[in-house]
Write an enzyme that holds these catalytic residues in place. Structure first.
Site, mmCIF file in Angstrom:
data_model
loop_
_atom_site.group_PDB
_atom_site.id
_atom_site.type_symbol
_atom_site.label_atom_id
_atom_site.label_comp_id
_atom_site.label_asym_id
_atom_site.label_seq_id
_atom_site.Cartn_x
_atom_site.Cartn_y
_atom_site.Cartn_z
ATOM 1 C CG ASP A 102 -9.057 10.500 6.113
ATOM 2 O OD1 ASP A 102 -7.782 10.410 6.150
ATOM 3 O OD2 ASP A 102 -9.583 9.193 5.622
ATOM 4 C CD GLU A 141 -5.566 5.390 1.514
ATOM 5 O OE1 GLU A 141 -5.857 4.338 1.803
ATOM 6 O OE2 GLU A 141 -4.223 6.225 1.256
ATOM 7 C CE1 TYR A 169 -4.066 11.085 2.051
ATOM 8 C CE2 TYR A 169 -4.095 9.620 0.181
ATOM 9 C CZ TYR A 169 -4.150 9.849 1.689
ATOM 10 O OH TYR A 169 -4.120 8.654 2.531
ATOM 11 C CG HIS A 222 -7.605 6.538 5.096
ATOM 12 N ND1 HIS A 222 -7.163 7.687 5.256
ATOM 13 C CD2 HIS A 222 -6.727 5.689 4.304
ATOM 14 C CE1 HIS A 222 -5.793 7.732 5.158
ATOM 15 N NE2 HIS A 222 -5.499 6.519 4.843
ATOM 16 C CG HIS A 228 -1.871 0.936 1.270
ATOM 17 N ND1 HIS A 228 -3.040 1.111 1.403
ATOM 18 C CD2 HIS A 228 -1.524 2.369 1.674
ATOM 19 C CE1 HIS A 228 -3.713 2.251 1.160
ATOM 20 N NE2 HIS A 228 -2.760 3.040 1.879
ATOM 21 C CD GLU A 229 1.893 3.330 3.789
ATOM 22 O OE1 GLU A 229 0.755 3.200 4.535
ATOM 23 O OE2 GLU A 229 1.813 4.422 3.041
ATOM 24 C CG HIS A 266 0.073 6.037 -0.930
ATOM 25 N ND1 HIS A 266 -1.116 6.359 -1.418
ATOM 26 C CD2 HIS A 266 -0.261 5.285 0.437
ATOM 27 C CE1 HIS A 266 -2.079 6.188 -0.658
ATOM 28 N NE2 HIS A 266 -1.689 5.854 0.442
#
Ligand SMILES: O=C(O)[C@H](CCc1ccccc1)CC1(C(=O)N[C@@H](Cc2c[nH]c3ccccc23)C(=O)O)CCCC1
Ligand SMILES: [Ca+2]
Ligand SMILES: [Zn+2]
Length: 303
Positions: free
Chosen positions: A224, A169, A160, A229, A145-146, A149
C-alpha cells in the site's frame, strides 16, 4: 424541444430524494451540470459494469433518475456538486485546478467493485458487493476524499509513498470531514450496509480501525505504497485534535493554506507540522491557536 440546462431529480444510494442539475438535448436528459461559475462542467457517466473509461453519459428519458441502479449516478453527480461548492465558497477555489476544470465521475465501474479512486483525470466508483460496500459514491466524504486527491495533485503534489503518501491520504480524509462534518468517520454511509456504527476509518479514533495514532506505532511496510492508508492515522489524529481545540472554521483555513501554499511533493509529517504552523502564523498569529496546532502534533509524537 428545448436544449439546455434543466433541473431534474432522483433517489440516491440510500433512497433519499435529491434535486439534480441536468442538461436536456434531443429529448434525453444528461447528468451534466453547466450551472457552476466555471468554464468546465460537472459530468457523470457510467461504465456499465465494465472497466473502460470514461464510459457513456448517465442519461434518463424523463429527467427523473429514480431507478435503483441510478442511485450511484445520482449521488456521484450531486456530491461532486457539493464538493465543488465547498472549495469555491469556503476557499475561493474554482474546481480542483482552480481554473474551472470539468469534474468527471464514472460509476458502475467493474462488477461488485469494493473501491473507488481518482485516476489522475477523473473519479471512478465501484458499486460494492452489497456486503462490504454499497456503491461508494453514496458517501459524500468519499467523494470529497477523491476530489481532494485531485486538488493535492494540483497543489502540494504529495508523492503517494511513505510519509508524504500518508499525508496525501490524511489531507483527503480531513477534507472529507470538512465537507461532511457530521462525524469524524470516513465512509460510514456506504461501508458494511448490514452493520451500523462502523466505518472505513475514524479521525478521532484511528486505532479503532487498525491505524496508528502516534509515531511510536508507525507501520513500516512495503505494501500500500508504504502503508499510506494506515499511517494516515497519525496526521488524521493531529487534525482531529486541532479541530477539537480551535474549531472547524479556523482549522479548514489553516489546512487549505498549508496544502495550497507550503506543502511540497516530499513533505513528511514533520514538514506538515511546520507547514501548518506557518499557515497558522500567517492567518492567526502565534498565540493560542498556534499553540493548539503545535500541541496536536506533539500529542501524536511529531515535532
Ligand atoms: O482514494 C483512495 O485513497 C482509495 C483508492 C484505492 C485505489 C487505488 C488505486 C487503484 C484502485 C483503488 C479509495 C478509498 C480508500 O481509502 N480505499 C482503501 C480502503 C479500501 C477500500 N476498499 C478496499 C478493498 C480492499 C482493501 C482495502 C480497501 C484502500 O484502497 O486501501 C478512499 C475512500 C474510500 C475508498
Ligand atoms: Ca463521515
Ligand atoms: Zn485516498
Amino acid at each position: 424541444v428545448t436544449e439546455g440546462a434543466t433541473t431534474g431529480y432522483g433517489y440516491g444510494v440510500l433512497g433519499d430524494y435529491k434535486s439534480l442539475k441536468t442538461y436536456s438535448a434531443n429529448g434525453t436528459y444528461y447528468l451534466y451540470d453547466t450551472t457552476k461559475p466555471m468554464s468546465g462542467v460537472i459530468e457523470t457517466r457510467t461504465a456499465n459494469y465494465g472497466s473502460s473509461l470514461p464510459g457513456s453519459y448517465s442519461v434518463d428519458s424523463n429527467n427523473a433518475f429514480t431507478s435503483t441502479s441510478q442511485g450511484a449516478d445520482v449521488d456521484a453527480h450531486y456530491y461532486a456538486g457539493t464538493v465543488y461548492d465547498y472549495y469555491y465558497n469556503t476557499h475561493g477555489r474554482n474546481s480542483y485546478d482552480n481554473n474551472g476544470a470539468t469534474i468527471r465521475s464514472t460509476v458502475h465501474y467493474g462488477s461488485n467493485y469494493n473501491n473507488a479512486f481518482w485516476n489522475g483525470a477523473q473519479m471512478v466508483y465501484g458499486d460494492g458487493d452489497g456486503s462490504t460496500f454499497d456503491p461508494l459514491s453514496g458517501a459524500q466524504d468519499v467523494v470529497a476524499h477523491e476530489i481532494t486527491h485531485a486538488v493535492i495533485e494540483r497543489t502540494a503534489g504529495l508523492r503517494y509513498q511513505d510519509q508524504s503518501g500518508a499525508l496525501n491520504e490524511s489531507m483527503a480524509d480531513v477534507f472529507g470531514y470538512f465537507v461532511e462534518p457530521e462525524d469524524f468517520l470516513l465512509g460510514e454511509d456506504v461501508y458494511t450496509p448490514n452493520k451500523s456504527g462502523d466505518a472505513l476509518r475514524s479521525l478521532s479514533n484511528p486505532d479503532a480501525y487498525g491505524q496508528p495514532s502516534h509515531m511510536d506505532d508507525y507501520y513500516y511496510t512495503s505494501s500500500d505504497n508504504g502503508g499510506v492508508h494506515t499511517n494516515s492515522g497519525i496526521p488524521n489524529k493531529a487534525a482531529y485534535l486541532t479541530i477539537q481545540s480551535i474549531g472547524k472554521t479556523k482549522a479548514e483555513k489553516i489546512y487549505y493554506r498549508a496544502m495550497s501554499v507550503y506543502l511540497t511533493p516530499t513533505s513528511n509529517f514533520s514538514a506538515a507540522r511546520s507547514a501548518l504552523l506557518q499557515a497558522t502564523s500567517d492567518l492567526y498569529g502565534t498565540g493560542s491557536t498556534y499553540n493548539s496546532v503545535a500541541s496536536a502534533w506533539s500529542q501524536v509524537g511529531v515535532n
